[in-house]
Design an enzyme around this catalytic site. Structure first.
Site, PDB file in Angstrom:
ATOM      1  N   LYS A  37       0.860  -1.186   0.000  1.00 23.15           N
ATOM      2  CA  LYS A  37       0.000   0.000   0.000  1.00 23.15           C
ATOM      3  C   LYS A  37       0.895   1.234   0.000  1.00 23.15           C
ATOM      4  O   LYS A  37       1.932   1.238   0.674  1.00 23.15           O
ATOM      5  CB  LYS A  37      -0.905  -0.040   1.244  1.00 23.15           C
ATOM      6  CG  LYS A  37      -1.919   1.089   1.336  1.00 23.15           C
ATOM      7  CD  LYS A  37      -2.832   0.918   2.555  1.00 23.15           C
ATOM      8  CE  LYS A  37      -3.878   2.032   2.646  1.00 23.15           C
ATOM      9  NZ  LYS A  37      -4.790   1.859   3.801  1.00 23.15           N
ATOM     10  N   SER A  41      -9.879   2.214   3.088  1.00 24.66           N
ATOM     11  CA  SER A  41      -8.951   2.944   2.239  1.00 24.66           C
ATOM     12  C   SER A  41      -7.997   2.047   1.455  1.00 24.66           C
ATOM     13  O   SER A  41      -7.411   2.515   0.483  1.00 24.66           O
ATOM     14  CB  SER A  41      -8.135   3.912   3.086  1.00 24.66           C
ATOM     15  OG  SER A  41      -7.289   3.200   3.976  1.00 24.66           O
ATOM     16  N   SER A  93     -10.257  -0.205   7.199  1.00 25.09           N
ATOM     17  CA  SER A  93      -9.626  -0.004   5.892  1.00 25.09           C
ATOM     18  C   SER A  93      -8.967  -1.237   5.287  1.00 25.09           C
ATOM     19  O   SER A  93      -8.562  -1.199   4.126  1.00 25.09           O
ATOM     20  CB  SER A  93      -8.584   1.108   5.971  1.00 25.09           C
ATOM     21  OG  SER A  93      -9.205   2.359   5.950  1.00 25.09           O
TER      22      SER A  93
END
Lengths: 95, 484
Positions: free
Chosen positions: B76, B151, B175
């Site tokens: 990420k 997210s 998330s």
């Protein structure tokens, strides 16, 4: 709790955020809705409840006061917007 | 090759079925061919990946291979990667080439893994739909006009689309678990403090925790074996032994008690959603578990508590983005205040600005006790609900989300509606517990996630439960129609 537009401008100033005047009303609306959502908390009785800062109630760990990092000023300043002679440059603050 | 799991790739590499360079090139080709559909990567580091793969192959030839040697994965874009853009999905950091590796990144490098690049995300991890990224929205591989969740939407979409077998992710209020549920993949958020936050760009420091998104629980266990552990550089890292998370995957779950919180099985949950989750729980009963209804009475306060604590901590953390030492700086600042205000006004997107403003207000003189202190007190009540529940049950299960993935654009104009998306995940971050989402069914051709919540440091049990479910069901093997 509903915010006034002047309060929104004041908060933006505290945050050091440039917000266009045209957007103030939208922020006023959205921020007021968020504050209304969190206002539910005021009804909860918490008189004997200790605030919780860490999920496992851990305390800040201390370490020996020894140098562990070497100086990497040039390396770190490579990504700075503006530097001169090892310093970060900003517009003049003191005349 | 792209349908293989991390465990299978590791076995194939060990057996000499193919080289790390071959499997790495095959994924890089696939990303190039397909990712324009999903927008899951912000940066693809093809050259570095092939160099890491060649080094891994050389290590294997020298007889020094470990389970991760040469296995591809991706990070990420919230994890700092030395010499590689680390944008956090924001214009503010769109020129930020990190000068060091996050501990999590260093751990994977040291284990011999191959990083294919950096994955898209909501700006500064603030969002539940991956629509707030400066690099554009991510599309759900199951239905491209639906959101992948957020997210960690890039991580979930890339794994679902078979562009990478596993990815790192982070979870502050859901998330990891919500995008895993929306994309039909497996995601685990470990106990707070289990995975180092050093070099993981901070959003809300008392809630943030790194974890994984993979196709199977077994793969999550393999990733967690690399990620978990004490880090002296993270002052909130926990000094706790790390078990081999793959060791107990095959244990029987007979005799375990599963708690079903009545507050999470609400009447307004669609009957289709209820049914999928109930079916999954019935599978666990067939495996020998028993079910018990429990109550988490302060559940309704979790979202209000979160939307004081997370914005407050974010307003403090994001104050370092000031246009002075790194990141975006506005043109021709007139004075230092103008420099701060325009750099931040231009660099941050709408949702980030809203949260900074809410947090600044909540922490400002005269309001601190009414907001932040109050929220921290109610936070303890929420944690205590879980502590009580775990005296009666071994694990808690619930839907991960109130509904399957929603359509892009549906909730962007109403922040509060977007916040309510995280209703089943947010309390777990407040309590600091580990939790996992595994695919457990479908509604209207969209995946549904089952959430498993464990006691502190009980990740092994969650992975065991996930693995056992995945031995008797095939929801985790379902593939988006376009990819078949």
């Amino acid at each position: 709790m509903a915010l006034e537009q002047d309060q929104v401008r004041n908060i933006a100033e505290l945050c050091r955020l440039q917000i266009d005047d045209a957007q103030i009303a939208a922020y006023q609306n959205n921020l007021s809705n968020i504050l209304e959502l969190v206002d539910q908390l005021s009804a909860v009785d918490t008189s004997d409840v200790a605030p919780m800062a860490h999920p496992l109630d851990a305390v800040q760990r201390l370490r020996a006061d020894q140098v562990t990092e070497s100086n990497q000023r040039e390396h770190f300043q490579q990504i700075a917007p503006a530097t001169e002679r090892g310093h970060y440059l900003v517009p003049r603050v003191v005349e | 090759m792209h349908n293989k799991t991390i465990a299978q790739i590791a076995r194939d590499l060990a057996a000499g079925e193919y080289s790390s360079v071959e499997v790495t090139q095959s994924y890089l080709d696939r990303i190039q061919q397909l990712d324009h559909n999903y927008n899951s990567f912000i940066t693809v580091t093809a050259e570095q990946a092939l160099a890491q793969a060649a080094a891994a192959d050389a290590m294997r030839a020298a007889g020094n291979a470990t389970p991760w040697t040469g296995v591809p994965m991706a990070h990420k874009d919230i994890f700092c990667t030395n010499g590689v853009l680390t944008s956090c999905g924001s214009r503010m950091l769109s020129n930020f080439v990190a000068p060091y590796d996050a501990t999590v990144v260093a751990n994977f490098n040291n284990a011999g893994a191959v990083s294919l690049g950096k994955l898209n995300m909501d700006e500064f991890a603030m969002g539940s739909s991956n629509e707030s990224s400066f690099y554009g929205a991510v599309h759900n591989p199951w239905q491209l006009d639906h959101v992948p969740g957020g997210s960690s939407g890039g991580s979930a979409a890339a794994v679902a689309a078979r562009l990478v077998p596993g990815a790192t992710a982070t979870d502050t209020g859901g998330s990891i678990r919500q995008p895993a549920a929306f994309c039909g993949v497996t995601g685990i958020k470990p106990t707070y403090g289990r995975v180092s936050r050093w070099g993981m760009i901070a959003f809300a420091s008392s809630l943030d925790q790194g974890g994984t998104i993979t196709r199977t629980a077994e793969d999550s266990a393999m990733m967690l074996n690399v990620m978990a552990g004490f880090d002296p550089k993270d002052s909130t890292s926990m000094q706790q032994d790390v078990p081999d998370y793959t060791a107990n995957l095959n244990d029987s779950i007979a005799g375990l008690t599963i708690g079903l919180p009545k507050e999470y099985f609400r009447d307004d949950l669609s009957s289709n959603m209820q049914q999928q989750v109930r079916n999954a729980i019935a599978e666990y009963e067939k495996l020998g578990a028993t079910v018990k209804e429990i109550s988490l009475p302060n559940t309704h306060l979790a979202i209000p508590v979160y939307y004081v604590i997370a914005p407050s901590e974010c307003s403090a953390n994001l104050s370092r983005m000031d246009g002075v030492r790194f990141g975006h700086r506005c043109d021709d600042p007139q004075d230092v205040n103008d420099l701060f205000k325009r750099s931040r006004g231009e660099g941050f997107g709408e949702e980030v600005k809203r949260r900074i403003m809410v947090g600044t207000y909540a922490l400002s003189a005269g309001f601190y006790d009414a907001y932040y202190k109050k929220a921290q007190q109610v936070r303890r009540l929420i944690k205590n609900d879980f502590v009580e529940a775990f005296k009666q049950v071994d694990v808690i299960m619930s839907p991960t989300t109130p509904s399957p993935a929603f359509k892009a654009g549906e909730k962007t104009s109403d922040p509060v509606a977007m916040y309510l998306e995280d209703i089943f995940t947010i309390a777990i971050n407040l309590a600091g517990l580990p939790a996992m989402s595994i695919p457990c069914g479908q509604v209207d051709n969209l995946p549904v996630g089952l959430q498993l919540i464990g006691n502190y440091f009980d990740e092994s049990r969650l992975l065991n439960l996930g693995h056992q479910f995945q031995q008797v069901t095939d929801w985790h093997q379902q593939t988006p129609a376009d990819l078949v």
